[in-house]
Scaffold this motif. Structure first.
Motif, PDB file in Angstrom:
ATOM      1  N   HIS A 217      11.235 -19.313  21.423  1.00 27.24           N
ATOM      2  CA  HIS A 217      12.105 -20.779  21.840  1.00 27.24           C
ATOM      3  C   HIS A 217      13.497 -20.366  21.879  1.00 27.24           C
ATOM      4  N   PRO A 218      13.962 -19.941  22.735  1.00 23.86           N
ATOM      5  CA  PRO A 218      15.474 -19.741  22.786  1.00 23.86           C
ATOM      6  C   PRO A 218      16.432 -20.777  22.927  1.00 23.86           C
ATOM      7  N   TYR A 219      17.661 -20.238  22.181  1.00 28.28           N
ATOM      8  CA  TYR A 219      18.807 -21.185  22.027  1.00 28.28           C
ATOM      9  C   TYR A 219      19.991 -20.240  21.532  1.00 28.28           C
ATOM     10  N   THR A 220      21.318 -20.792  21.716  1.00 18.77           N
ATOM     11  CA  THR A 220      22.485 -19.997  21.812  1.00 18.77           C
ATOM     12  C   THR A 220      23.027 -20.428  20.378  1.00 18.77           C
ATOM     13  N   VAL A 221      23.937 -19.460  19.741  1.00 18.88           N
ATOM     14  CA  VAL A 221      24.430 -19.656  18.629  1.00 18.88           C
ATOM     15  C   VAL A 221      25.834 -20.693  18.817  1.00 18.88           C
ATOM     16  N   PRO A 222      25.935 -21.798  18.193  1.00 20.70           N
ATOM     17  CA  PRO A 222      25.249 -21.859  16.864  1.00 20.70           C
ATOM     18  C   PRO A 222      24.319 -23.047  16.588  1.00 20.70           C
ATOM     19  N   TRP A 223      23.411 -23.300  17.346  1.00 20.47           N
ATOM     20  CA  TRP A 223      22.734 -24.334  17.512  1.00 20.47           C
ATOM     21  C   TRP A 223      21.867 -24.357  16.319  1.00 20.47           C
ATOM     22  N   GLN A 224      21.497 -23.312  15.819  1.00 22.61           N
ATOM     23  CA  GLN A 224      20.706 -23.099  14.490  1.00 22.61           C
ATOM     24  C   GLN A 224      21.247 -23.895  13.476  1.00 22.61           C
ATOM     25  N   GLN A 225      22.493 -23.599  13.240  1.00 21.98           N
ATOM     26  CA  GLN A 225      23.141 -24.341  12.105  1.00 21.98           C
ATOM     27  C   GLN A 225      23.426 -25.771  12.310  1.00 21.98           C
ATOM     28  N   ALA A 226      23.549 -26.178  13.522  1.00 24.88           N
ATOM     29  CA  ALA A 226      23.767 -27.533  13.959  1.00 24.88           C
ATOM     30  C   ALA A 226      22.642 -28.309  13.747  1.00 24.88           C
ATOM     31  N   LYS A 227      21.363 -27.726  13.983  1.00 25.26           N
ATOM     32  CA  LYS A 227      19.916 -28.296  13.877  1.00 25.26           C
ATOM     33  C   LYS A 227      19.838 -28.389  12.231  1.00 25.26           C
ATOM     34  N   GLN A 228      20.202 -27.325  11.405  1.00 27.43           N
ATOM     35  CA  GLN A 228      19.925 -27.507   9.984  1.00 27.43           C
ATOM     36  C   GLN A 228      20.982 -28.718   9.401  1.00 27.43           C
ATOM     37  N   MET A 229      22.133 -28.791   9.665  1.00 32.02           N
ATOM     38  CA  MET A 229      22.931 -29.763   9.327  1.00 32.02           C
ATOM     39  C   MET A 229      22.528 -31.140   9.900  1.00 32.02           C
ATOM     40  N   ASP A 230      21.956 -31.381  11.312  1.00 31.01           N
ATOM     41  CA  ASP A 230      21.456 -32.533  11.626  1.00 31.01           C
ATOM     42  C   ASP A 230      20.323 -33.164  10.999  1.00 31.01           C
ATOM     43  N   ASP A 231      19.330 -31.959  10.583  1.00 31.65           N
ATOM     44  CA  ASP A 231      18.137 -32.502   9.930  1.00 31.65           C
ATOM     45  C   ASP A 231      18.426 -32.912   8.465  1.00 31.65           C
TER      46      ASP A 231
END
Ligand code: NAD
Length: 331
Positions: A277-291
């Protein structure tokens, strides 16, 4: 309403990943900063439009207790400083997010967990991969036995660290590759098997650059971890080599995750097909903090609580003990 987050320590990770990610988050935003460097305070204030009343230094930090704009303190300091700032944040009545490695001893981790409990505040550790969708999907394959039982696994996490006088090379500040990158390999062993290790069979620390990694500090560490049912997992972590894999051997084939840990582009191949499942930086950190912000708002448990950081530090301690004694160590 969005939660206000204050970053403590404006180094590489805060600057390049977390602050940009906090421009993408929906449930939290960059409300404040804590820095010992006035020039950084000035630059961040302009760049992110942070009001003076939300800017602290390490001496004024505790006054954050009186600031309703700040709901969460995110500690992004060298590992030896995590304990102090997590406890000060909790005592100031704030929820706390803390970067990996949680701290430099299991005792410190315990004190951090206790301080957050006592103050009835949430504590989350910044293991971003546990929030990452490709990681979550291969973990599900393992959990649901889609390829049968796990027989063995191996995980490597490392990169060529060219800095020579950073906290990563300073034991007192939490240096040593096992703390920094080794926790990713330890996480890989646990996420890849879906189990908790019962012991360290064998471990070895080394360096090819003793003038930089002084007094036995580890530049490279290898270990074999024993899991229930006789499952063995080989892990390797290094500041001298680019390695980034998790291989999970199951009854009916292998799950190969490579890169296993990355800000984007985590891919898992197996006989069942590719997880990508592709995405671009820094979506992963945004997802973590939103979770994590959502969990706080909804008063739910953190996906990656302090206890999860503690588990890895216990394993770190067992690996160092095994390497020092040349013997197996129970966990
Ligand atoms: P860094 O060296 O770039 O930044 C550290 C910050 O701490 C700097 O701003 C420095 O000024 C400040 N600091 C305050 N007191 C200090 C002291 N006594 N000695 C040294 N620095 C001091 O480090 P970084 O790469 O940003 O790492 C910070 C934390 O974030 C670490 O725990 C690290 O493991 C973690 N990190 C996590 C990820 C991830 O993917 N989750 C990635 C990078 C770093």
């Amino acid at each position: 309403d969005k939660l206000g987050v204050a970053l403590v320590g404006l180094g590489y990770y805060s600057t390049d990943l977390l602050a940009p990610a906090l421009q993408q988050t929906k449930n939290c935003y960059l409300a404040g900063i804590v820095t010992g460097t006035p020039a950084k305070a000035e630059a961040w204030k302009k760049k992110y439009n942070i009001p003076d009343k939300n800017i602290y230094n390490y001496q004024t930090f505790d006054q954050v207790a009186n600031n309703p704009d700040i709901d969460v303190i995110y500690v992004v300091l060298p590992p030896s400083m995590h304990k102090e700032y997590v406890i000060r944040a909790a005592n100031a009545g704030k929820h706390v997010w803390c970067e990996k490695p949680m701290a430099i001893s299991a005792g410190e981790c315990g004190a951090m967990i206790d301080a957050c409990k006592k103050n009835k505040r949430s504590l989350a550790i910044g293991y971003r991969l546990q929030h990452e969708p490709n990681t979550q999907e291969y973990r599900k394959l393992v959990k649901q036995n889609k390829l049968g039982k796990v027989l063995k696994a191996s995980c490597g996490a490392g990169y060529v660290e060219n800095r020579t006088d950073h906290w990563k090379q300073n034991k007192a500040l939490g240096g040593g590759v096992l703390y920094d990158m080794g926790v990713y390999a330890i996480q890989g062993s646990r996420l890849g098997t879906g189990l908790e290790p019962v012991g360290v069979m064998t471990a070895k620390t080394s360096t090819n650059r003793p003038q930089i990694y002084k007094n036995g500090l580890d530049e490279t560490t290898t270990a074999t971890l024993a899991f229930p049912g006789g499952i063995m997992v080989d892990i390797k972590t290094s500041f001298g080599e680019n390695i980034n894999y998790l291989n999970i051997n199951c009854d009916k084939g292998e799950i190969k995750v490579a890169p296993y840990q990355a800000y984007a582009g985590v891919i898992a191949d197996s006989p069942l097909g590719q997880i990508n499942h592709p995405y671009t930086v820094p979506w992963q950190q945004a997802k973590q903090m939103d979770d994590d912000a959502t969990s706080i708002i909804q008063e739910k448990p953190m996906l990656v609580p302090g206890e999860e950081g503690l588990r890895d530090i216990r394993i770190v301690e067992a690996i160092y003990k095994s390497a020092a004694t040349g013997r197996p160590v129970e966990i």
